[in-house]
Write an enzyme that holds these catalytic residues in place. Structure first.
Site, PDB file in Angstrom:
ATOM      1  N   GLU A 116      39.365 -17.324 -38.375  1.00  0.00           N
ATOM      2  CA  GLU A 116      40.831 -17.459 -38.018  1.00  0.00           C
ATOM      3  C   GLU A 116      41.603 -18.759 -38.783  1.00  0.00           C
ATOM      4  O   GLU A 116      42.707 -18.112 -39.276  1.00  0.00           O
ATOM      5  CB  GLU A 116      41.228 -17.751 -36.545  1.00  0.00           C
ATOM      6  CG  GLU A 116      40.585 -16.614 -35.567  1.00  0.00           C
ATOM      7  CD  GLU A 116      39.063 -16.867 -35.246  1.00  0.00           C
ATOM      8  OE1 GLU A 116      38.308 -17.505 -36.013  1.00  0.00           O
ATOM      9  OE2 GLU A 116      38.652 -16.480 -34.223  1.00  0.00           O
ATOM     10  N   CYS A 144      37.202 -18.221 -30.494  1.00  0.00           N
ATOM     11  CA  CYS A 144      36.605 -19.091 -29.284  1.00  0.00           C
ATOM     12  C   CYS A 144      37.685 -19.971 -28.705  1.00  0.00           C
ATOM     13  O   CYS A 144      38.769 -20.332 -29.320  1.00  0.00           O
ATOM     14  CB  CYS A 144      35.713 -20.025 -30.456  1.00  0.00           C
ATOM     15  SG  CYS A 144      36.587 -21.151 -31.261  1.00  0.00           S
ATOM     16  N   SER A 187       0.107  -8.129 -31.382  1.00  0.00           N
ATOM     17  CA  SER A 187       0.597  -8.540 -30.182  1.00  0.00           C
ATOM     18  C   SER A 187       2.068  -8.645 -29.786  1.00  0.00           C
ATOM     19  O   SER A 187       2.625  -8.542 -28.739  1.00  0.00           O
ATOM     20  CB  SER A 187      -0.109 -10.003 -29.767  1.00  0.00           C
ATOM     21  OG  SER A 187      -0.411 -10.877 -30.835  1.00  0.00           O
TER      22      SER A 187
HETATM   23  C1  AOF Z   1      35.341 -17.874 -33.960  1.00  0.00           C
HETATM   24  N1  AOF Z   1      35.598 -17.606 -34.960  1.00  0.00           N
HETATM   25  O1  AOF Z   1      34.853 -18.030 -37.310  1.00  0.00           O
HETATM   26  C2  AOF Z   1      33.530 -18.308 -35.613  1.00  0.00           C
HETATM   27  C3  AOF Z   1      33.147 -18.398 -34.136  1.00  0.00           C
HETATM   28  O2  AOF Z   1      30.878 -25.518 -33.375  1.00  0.00           O
HETATM   29  P1  AOF Z   1      31.618 -24.514 -33.851  1.00  0.00           P
HETATM   30  O3  AOF Z   1      33.275 -25.355 -33.473  1.00  0.00           O
HETATM   31  O4  AOF Z   1      31.969 -24.041 -35.307  1.00  0.00           O
HETATM   32  O5  AOF Z   1      31.836 -23.399 -32.760  1.00  0.00           O
HETATM   33  C4  AOF Z   1      30.487 -22.459 -33.003  1.00  0.00           C
HETATM   34  C5  AOF Z   1      30.964 -21.339 -31.835  1.00  0.00           C
HETATM   35  O6  AOF Z   1      31.983 -20.690 -32.162  1.00  0.00           O
HETATM   36  C6  AOF Z   1      29.729 -20.383 -32.373  1.00  0.00           C
HETATM   37  O7  AOF Z   1      28.618 -20.441 -31.290  1.00  0.00           O
HETATM   38  C7  AOF Z   1      30.320 -19.219 -31.766  1.00  0.00           C
HETATM   39  O8  AOF Z   1      30.397 -18.901 -30.157  1.00  0.00           O
HETATM   40  C8  AOF Z   1      31.870 -19.323 -32.371  1.00  0.00           C
HETATM   41  N2  AOF Z   1      32.039 -18.891 -33.598  1.00  0.00           N
HETATM   42  N3  AOF Z   1      34.288 -18.191 -33.390  1.00  0.00           N
HETATM   43  O9  AOF Z   1      36.478 -18.047 -33.074  1.00  0.00           O
HETATM   44  C9  AOF Z   1      34.477 -17.778 -36.361  1.00  0.00           C
HETATM   45  N4  AOF Z   1      32.390 -18.687 -36.440  1.00  0.00           N
HETATM   46 ZN    ZN Z   2      37.007 -20.422 -33.565  1.00  0.00          ZN
END
Ligand code: AOF
Ligand code: ZN
Length: 350
Positions: A53, A80, A295
Site C-alpha cells: 500500500e 495491516c 511417512s
Molecule cells: C499489508 N501489506 O504489503 C504486507 C502485509 O513486520 P511488518 O510491518 O512488515 O508486518 C508484517 C506482517 O504484515 C505480515 O505478517 C502480514 O501479516 C502483513 N503483511 N500487510 O498490509 C503488505 N506484506
Molecule cells: Zn501493511
C-alpha cells in the site's frame, strides 16, 4: 471478469514480483484506481521494507495526488492494522482519505486477522472483501498454511524411473533427471525456506542441498539424524548454508550448525514440524528418501507433491518410490523425457 477482478489480477501480478524476497512475509500487491485509470501501483518488495500500500501510494505522480481522495485502493491482502517492522497500512489509508478499499483476502496473521478491515470500516471507508479470494490465498499458500495450521507448508518432491524406482539396488547414486529438470528443481529450492532429507539420503546420495544451479537464496538445510550417525565430513555440513540436525542426542549451536534435540517416539514428524514452526520456517521441501516421504504421506502431512518420472529410464531392480494417496492432480509438464506431475493434497486447498 468484472472490474474488481481485473484490478485484483493486477495486484496478484505485482505481488509475484516480490517472490523470493519477502518471506516470511506474504507477497502483496496494490493498485490505486481513479475512474477506471490506474494512478498508482506497488508491491511488497523486500522483507522488513514498506508494504504494498505504501509503495502504491508513493508511486502516484504529483499531478494525480489530488485524485487520491476520490480513488479506490485494491490490495490482494487485508491491510495491516499492527505496528510490525512498519506502521499500520490502515492508518495511511485513512490519512490519505481513500474512500474505497477492495481486499482480496483476509490476513490470517493473528495480529491482523480481520482487525484491518474493521479499522477501515470504523474510519468510514467502504470495504469490499473476497475479490478473487482463492487466487489471493493460493498466492500465499505457504504463509496461509503456516498461520492457519501452525506448521510449515510441505512440498514433497521425488524423481522416479519409468518403472517406479527411486534408486537402484546398489550404493551408486542413480541419476534420474536431466540437466534442465535439475535446474528447475534448484529453482524450486530457492522458493522454499527449508529443505529436508533423512539420514540414508544424506549418507548415500551425499547431496549438498543448495540451489547452485539457480539464483537466489539457498534454503535452510534440515536433516533427520536421530542417532547422530552422519559424519561431519559430508557436503551437507559445509558452511555454505545453515543446517539443522534434528536428533535425539543433544542441543548445540555452532556457526551454521544447529543440533536440535527431539523426543524419539513415533511422533517424530510432528516434533519436526512444530520445531520448524517455532523457528519461523514457513515451508519445507522434502526430497527423500522414500521412507521419509512415505511417512509424511501416511500421516496426511503434506500440501503439494511434484513427482518427476523419467519416462525413458528403467532399472531392473531398485527401491520402490513412495505411494501418494488422497491427491488431486493439477497438471503435468514435460522436459524431454522427464514428466513432472504436480499434485495438491486432497482437493485443491483454495
Ligand atoms: C499489508 N501489506 O504489503 C504486507 C502485509 O513486520 P511488518 O510491518 O512488515 O508486518 C508484517 C506482517 O504484515 C505480515 O505478517 C502480514 O501479516 C502483513 N503483511 N500487510 O498490509 C503488505 N506484506
Ligand atoms: Zn501493511
Amino acid at each position: 471478469m468484472n472490474i474488481h477482478e481485473k484490478y485484483m489480477y493486477r495486484c496478484i501480478e505485482l505481488a509475484k514480483i516480490g517472490a523470493a524476497h519477502v518471506a516470511p512475509n506474504p507477497m502483496v500487491g496494490a493498485v490505486l484506481v481513479y475512474k477506471d485509470r490506474i494512478i498508482g501501483e506497488g508491491f511488497h518488495e523486500k522483507y522488513g521494507m514498506p508494504h504494498a500500500e505504501v509503495n502504491c501510494l508513493n508511486s502516484v505522480k504529483d499531478e494525480d495526488t489530488r485524485l487520491i481522495p476520490s480513488s479506490a485502493l485494491y490490495v490482494s491482502l487485508e491491510p495491516c492494522a499492527h505496528h510490525g517492522k512498519t506502521p499500520p497500512c490502515t492508518d495511511l489509508i485513512s490519512e490519505k482519505k481513500i474512500p474505497t478499499v477492495v481486499v482480496g483476502c483476509r490476513d490470517p496473521f493473528a495480529e491482523v486477522n480481520g482487525k484491518g478491515i474493521k479499522k477501515l470500516q470504523q474510519a468510514g471507508i467502504a470495504v469490499t472483501t473476497g475479490v478473487l479470494e482463492n487466487e489471493c490465498k493460493e498466492l500465499n499458500k505457504r504463509f496461509f498454511t503456516f498461520h492457519t495450521q501452525q506448521r510449515p507448508y510441505i512440498l514433497l518432491k521425488w524423481a522416479q524411473t519409468a518403472n517406479g524406482k527411486i534408486s537402484a539396488n546398489n550404493t551408486e547414486r542413480l541419476l534420474i533427471t536431466n540437466e534442465f529438470t535439475n535446474r528447475l528443481v534448484h529453482k524450486w529450492r530457492s522458493e522454499e525456506m527449508a529443505i529436508l532429507v533423512g539420514t540414508n539420503t544424506a549418507l548415500l546420495d551425499a547431496p549438498e542441498l543448495t540451489n547452485r544451479l539457480w539464483n537466489g537464496k539457498s534454503p535452510v538445510r534440515i536433516v533427520l539424524d536421530m542417532d547422530l550417525k552422519l559424519p561431519l565430513s559430508l557436503k551437507i555440513f559445509n558452511q555454505k548454508q545453515r543446517i539443522i540436525i534434528f536428533n535425539a542426542v543433544k542441543y548445540e549451536e555452532k556457526e551454521n550448525l544447529l543440533f536440535f534435540k527431539l523426543k524419539k517416539d513415533n511422533g517424530i514428524i510432528h516434533h519436526v514440524l512444530s520445531a520448524c514452526h517455532q523457528m519461523n520456517i514457513q515451508s519445507i521441501m522434502t526430497e527423500g528418501g522414500a521412507k521419509l516421504l512415505q511417512s509424511f504421506i501416511d500421516a496426511g502431512l503434506w500440501d503439494e507433491a511434484r513427482i518427476i518420472t523419467n519416462t525413458g529410464l528403467r532399472v531392473a531392480e531398485g527401491l520402490a518410490s513412495p505411494k501418494l494417496s488422497h491427491f488431486h492432480h493439477l497438471f503435468a509438464q514435460n522436459i524431454f523425457t522427464d514428466k513432472i506431475d504436480f499434485y495438491y493434497h486432497n482437493t485443491a486447498p483454495f
